[in-house]
Design a protein around this motif. Structure first.
Motif, mmCIF file in Angstrom:
data_model
loop_
_atom_site.group_PDB
_atom_site.id
_atom_site.type_symbol
_atom_site.label_atom_id
_atom_site.label_comp_id
_atom_site.label_asym_id
_atom_site.label_seq_id
_atom_site.Cartn_x
_atom_site.Cartn_y
_atom_site.Cartn_z
ATOM 1 N N ILE A 289 0.853 -1.182 0.000
ATOM 2 C CA ILE A 289 0.000 0.000 0.000
ATOM 3 C C ILE A 289 0.890 1.233 0.000
ATOM 4 O O ILE A 289 2.068 1.161 0.356
ATOM 5 N N ASP A 290 0.347 2.368 -0.365
ATOM 6 C CA ASP A 290 1.114 3.610 -0.438
ATOM 7 C C ASP A 290 0.840 4.440 0.810
ATOM 8 O O ASP A 290 0.212 5.498 0.748
ATOM 9 N N GLU A 291 1.304 3.943 1.957
ATOM 10 C CA GLU A 291 1.074 4.646 3.214
ATOM 11 C C GLU A 291 2.099 4.195 4.251
ATOM 12 O O GLU A 291 2.404 3.005 4.356
ATOM 13 N N GLN A 292 2.617 5.146 5.015
ATOM 14 C CA GLN A 292 3.588 4.845 6.049
ATOM 15 C C GLN A 292 2.899 4.532 7.371
ATOM 16 O O GLN A 292 1.709 4.798 7.552
ATOM 17 N N VAL B 255 -1.073 0.240 9.180
ATOM 18 C CA VAL B 255 -2.446 0.308 8.675
ATOM 19 C C VAL B 255 -3.029 -1.100 8.777
ATOM 20 O O VAL B 255 -2.456 -2.050 8.243
ATOM 21 N N ARG C 211 -3.358 3.336 11.861
ATOM 22 C CA ARG C 211 -4.663 3.636 11.265
ATOM 23 C C ARG C 211 -5.427 2.340 11.029
ATOM 24 O O ARG C 211 -4.853 1.333 10.614
ATOM 25 N N ASN D 188 4.577 0.526 6.936
ATOM 26 C CA ASN D 188 5.352 1.291 5.957
ATOM 27 C C ASN D 188 5.158 0.759 4.537
ATOM 28 O O ASN D 188 6.102 0.622 3.763
ATOM 29 N N GLY D 189 3.908 0.458 4.235
ATOM 30 C CA GLY D 189 3.542 0.046 2.890
ATOM 31 C C GLY D 189 3.684 -1.425 2.594
ATOM 32 O O GLY D 189 3.239 -1.892 1.535
#
Length: 249
Positions: free
Chosen positions: A168-171, A174, A203, A228-229
């Motif tokens: 995923i494109d998120e640090q 998640v 998150r 971190n993705g």
């Protein structure tokens, strides 16, 4: 052992076979609420008439909470026989119930989420292969989509592209989850509290609809943790296991 089919009419009275005996437990209530909303989509839940983990749950693949393309198939959410009921042919009996029901409904075959080797919360690939299931597709890091065709030369199911790469494109952390399993609601809250107490970014994304689940970034929409993705695990973590994971990271 008799097999009982759970419906909207007997859902509240019946034990749903997981390791939680209290029907008023928040985890059981969240699972039953999820099931109640899925019956209209064709969800089937069959269980042994015992107080144990003896059940199979399946749904038309078009309505499955899994990012797959499997038109005309039936998707097995979970087949679970444990404890003293193992080794008695009950898994075969439950699977045969699913096969017979799916054929009556005109399905092309069965599809189920598995893995390269036996992993927590995923169907046992050794058992599936023994029962004639074939490999349809793979997704990183270890997921396998297995299928059992009812006729020759039919199109294989496959994973959607959104769930193939385990990224995923998120640090930060998640967590994607749903109430398809009763264990998630309790343990998600516990690890969120652990992260917050340590000042760690965390998150949570809870799938509320079939469409959301069918466009997930990982095949196992019951529980998928990223950091971190990168995909970390599909295991439903306790607060202690999460603390150990933090130490390792």
């Amino acid at each position: 052992m008799n097999i009982i089919t759970i419906t909207k009419d007997n859902l509240e009275e019946e034990h749903i076979c997981c390791a939680i005996s209290d029907n008023n437990d928040c985890q059981v209530m969240s699972k039953k609420a999820w099931m109640a909303e899925r019956f209209a989509d064709g969800l089937v839940f069959k269980k042994g008439d015992v107080r144990g983990k003896v059940f199979i749950e399946y749904i038309p693949a078009e309505k499955a909470w899994c990012p797959i393309n499997a038109e005309g198939y039936m998707f097995i959410n979970c087949l679970w026989v444990s404890g003293k009921y193992k080794g008695q042919g009950i898994s075969n009996e439950l699977l045969n119930e699913c096969i017979d029901d799916s054929k009556r409904k005109g399905k092309k075959g069965l599809a189920v989420l598995s893995s390269k080797s036996k992993m927590t919360f995923l169907s046992d690939p050794k058992y599936l292969k023994y029962k004639g299931f074939l490999l349809a597709d793979t997704a990183l890091p270890y997921y396998e989509l297995m299928y059992l065709p009812f006729e020759e030369n039919i199109e294989k199911p496959c994973f959607k592209s959104c769930a193939k790469d385990a990224k995923i494109d998120e640090q930060g952390f998640v967590l994607f989850y749903s109430n398809q399993c009763p264990f998630t609601e309790k343990y998600v809250s516990l690890i969120v509290e652990t992260a917050e107490s340590k000042g760690i970014a965390f998150r949570v994304v809870k799938y509320q609809t079939t469409e959301q689940a069918q466009n997930a970034p990982a095949p196992f929409t019951t529980y998928s943790l990223f950091y971190n993705g990168e995909f970390v695990t599909n295991e439903i973590l306790s607060d202690k296991k999460f603390a150990k994971l933090l130490a390792n990271l």
